[in-house]
Design a protein around this motif. Sequence first.
Motif, PDB file in Angstrom:
ATOM      1  N   CYS A  61       1.123  -1.136   0.049  1.00  0.00           N
ATOM      2  CA  CYS A  61      -0.150  -0.007  -0.268  1.00  0.00           C
ATOM      3  C   CYS A  61       0.882   1.356   0.052  1.00  0.00           C
ATOM      4  N   VAL A  62       0.333   2.429  -0.116  1.00  0.00           N
ATOM      5  CA  VAL A  62       0.695   4.070  -0.361  1.00  0.00           C
ATOM      6  C   VAL A  62      -0.059   4.427   0.814  1.00  0.00           C
ATOM      7  N   ALA A  63       0.733   5.480   1.543  1.00  0.00           N
ATOM      8  CA  ALA A  63      -0.387   6.719   1.580  1.00  0.00           C
ATOM      9  C   ALA A  63       0.114   7.922   1.184  1.00  0.00           C
ATOM     10  N   PHE A  64      -1.223   8.575   1.438  1.00  0.00           N
ATOM     11  CA  PHE A  64      -0.758  10.901   0.573  1.00  0.00           C
ATOM     12  C   PHE A  64      -1.702  11.057   1.398  1.00  0.00           C
ATOM     13  N   LEU A  65      -0.862  12.883   1.082  1.00  0.00           N
ATOM     14  CA  LEU A  65      -2.503  13.683   1.778  1.00  0.00           C
ATOM     15  C   LEU A  65      -3.385  13.594   0.615  1.00  0.00           C
ATOM     16  N   THR A  66      -4.530  14.219   0.976  1.00  0.00           N
ATOM     17  CA  THR A  66      -5.744  13.554  -0.022  1.00  0.00           C
ATOM     18  C   THR A  66      -5.797  15.604  -0.113  1.00  0.00           C
ATOM     19  N   ILE A  67      -6.089  15.694  -1.498  1.00  0.00           N
ATOM     20  CA  ILE A  67      -6.224  17.080  -1.927  1.00  0.00           C
ATOM     21  C   ILE A  67      -7.552  18.669  -1.461  1.00  0.00           C
ATOM     22  N   GLY A  76      -2.788  17.342   6.901  1.00  0.00           N
ATOM     23  CA  GLY A  76      -1.926  15.585   7.832  1.00  0.00           C
ATOM     24  C   GLY A  76      -3.368  14.863   7.015  1.00  0.00           C
ATOM     25  N   HIS A  77      -4.164  15.042   6.764  1.00  0.00           N
ATOM     26  CA  HIS A  77      -5.240  14.119   6.650  1.00  0.00           C
ATOM     27  C   HIS A  77      -4.894  13.154   5.240  1.00  0.00           C
ATOM     28  N   THR A  78      -4.627  11.933   5.959  1.00  0.00           N
ATOM     29  CA  THR A  78      -4.228  11.305   4.774  1.00  0.00           C
ATOM     30  C   THR A  78      -4.962   9.926   3.934  1.00  0.00           C
ATOM     31  N   HIS A 125      -9.902   2.424   0.052  1.00  0.00           N
ATOM     32  CA  HIS A 125      -9.369   3.047   1.003  1.00  0.00           C
ATOM     33  C   HIS A 125      -9.163   3.139   2.461  1.00  0.00           C
ATOM     34  N   VAL A 126      -8.814   4.114   3.269  1.00  0.00           N
ATOM     35  CA  VAL A 126      -8.736   4.140   5.055  1.00  0.00           C
ATOM     36  C   VAL A 126      -8.440   5.629   4.441  1.00  0.00           C
ATOM     37  N   HIS A 127      -9.270   6.352   5.236  1.00  0.00           N
ATOM     38  CA  HIS A 127      -9.485   7.736   5.411  1.00  0.00           C
ATOM     39  C   HIS A 127      -8.296   8.005   7.251  1.00  0.00           C
ATOM     40  N   VAL A 128      -7.410   8.540   7.481  1.00  0.00           N
ATOM     41  CA  VAL A 128      -7.001   8.760   8.384  1.00  0.00           C
ATOM     42  C   VAL A 128      -6.471  10.207   8.882  1.00  0.00           C
ATOM     43  N   TRP A 129      -7.073  10.988   9.982  1.00  0.00           N
ATOM     44  CA  TRP A 129      -6.882  12.616  10.174  1.00  0.00           C
ATOM     45  C   TRP A 129      -6.709  13.082  11.718  1.00  0.00           C
ATOM     46  N   PRO A 130      -5.982  13.928  11.673  1.00  0.00           N
ATOM     47  CA  PRO A 130      -5.359  14.289  13.170  1.00  0.00           C
ATOM     48  C   PRO A 130      -6.745  14.748  13.633  1.00  0.00           C
ATOM     49  N   ALA A 164       0.011  22.530   2.390  1.00  0.00           N
ATOM     50  CA  ALA A 164       0.264  20.279   2.323  1.00  0.00           C
ATOM     51  C   ALA A 164       1.233  20.206   2.000  1.00  0.00           C
ATOM     52  N   ASP A 165       2.748  20.760   1.545  1.00  0.00           N
ATOM     53  CA  ASP A 165       3.749  20.990   1.591  1.00  0.00           C
ATOM     54  C   ASP A 165       4.149  20.515   2.845  1.00  0.00           C
ATOM     55  N   ARG A 166       3.993  21.440   3.798  1.00  0.00           N
ATOM     56  CA  ARG A 166       4.650  21.283   5.229  1.00  0.00           C
ATOM     57  C   ARG A 166       4.164  20.679   5.761  1.00  0.00           C
ATOM     58  N   ALA A 167       2.720  19.840   5.615  1.00  0.00           N
ATOM     59  CA  ALA A 167       1.606  18.828   6.242  1.00  0.00           C
ATOM     60  C   ALA A 167       2.333  17.287   6.460  1.00  0.00           C
ATOM     61  N   ALA A 168       3.261  17.596   4.847  1.00  0.00           N
ATOM     62  CA  ALA A 168       3.215  16.390   4.600  1.00  0.00           C
ATOM     63  C   ALA A 168       4.791  16.026   4.819  1.00  0.00           C
ATOM     64  N   ALA A 169       6.016  17.367   5.522  1.00  0.00           N
ATOM     65  CA  ALA A 169       7.137  16.855   5.669  1.00  0.00           C
ATOM     66  C   ALA A 169       7.160  16.743   7.321  1.00  0.00           C
ATOM     67  N   THR A 170       6.155  17.041   7.475  1.00  0.00           N
ATOM     68  CA  THR A 170       5.622  17.629   8.901  1.00  0.00           C
ATOM     69  C   THR A 170       5.523  16.429   9.770  1.00  0.00           C
TER      70      THR A 170
END
Length: 142
Positions: free
Chosen positions: A24-30, A36-38, A93-98, A119-125
Motif C-alpha cells: 500500500c501507499v499513503a498520501f495526503l488528500t487534496i 495532515g489528512h491522509t 482506501h482508508v481516510h486517517v486525519w488528526p 500541504a507541503d509542510r503538512a506532508a513534510a511534518t
Amino acid sequence: MATLFTRIIDGDIPGRFVWADEICVAFLTIQPRRLGHTMVVPRAEVDQWVDLPADVAAHVFAVAQMIGVAQRSAFDAQRIGVLIEGYEVPHAHVHVWPSRTPDDFDLRNVMREVPDADADRAAATLREQLRRDGHAEFVPEH
C-alpha cells in the motif's frame, strides 16, 4: 481504465506521499478535514474494502494505525479520525486525519482550497514524524 488512485500511485498524477511499501501507499488528500489528512490505499485496484484479501486489509489497517500515531504527535491531535466510504473513487482506501474537535468528523467540513505550501509542510511534518517513529524505510523523500 485505471482509478484516480492508481494514477496517483503510478505517478501519472502528483501526490504528497508519506508512506510506500509493496502492499500500500499513503498520501495526503487534496480536500482534508485538517492538515495532515491522509489516505491509505492498497496498490491493488479493489473497489470495496470488504473485498480486499484479509492479509491486505490487515496491512492497510496496520499502516493506517501507524499513520494515526504519527499524526497524533506531529499535529498535537486529541483524536485520530478514520473513515472508509469509497463513493468518490472506486478503489478501497482508508481516510486517517488528526482531530482537535468533534467538528472535524463532520463530512461537510473539508478544506476546499489548501495552499500548496501548507500541504507541503503538512506532508513534510508527517514524514518526519514517521521517520522518528522508526518507519524511515517506508517514508519517501517527497
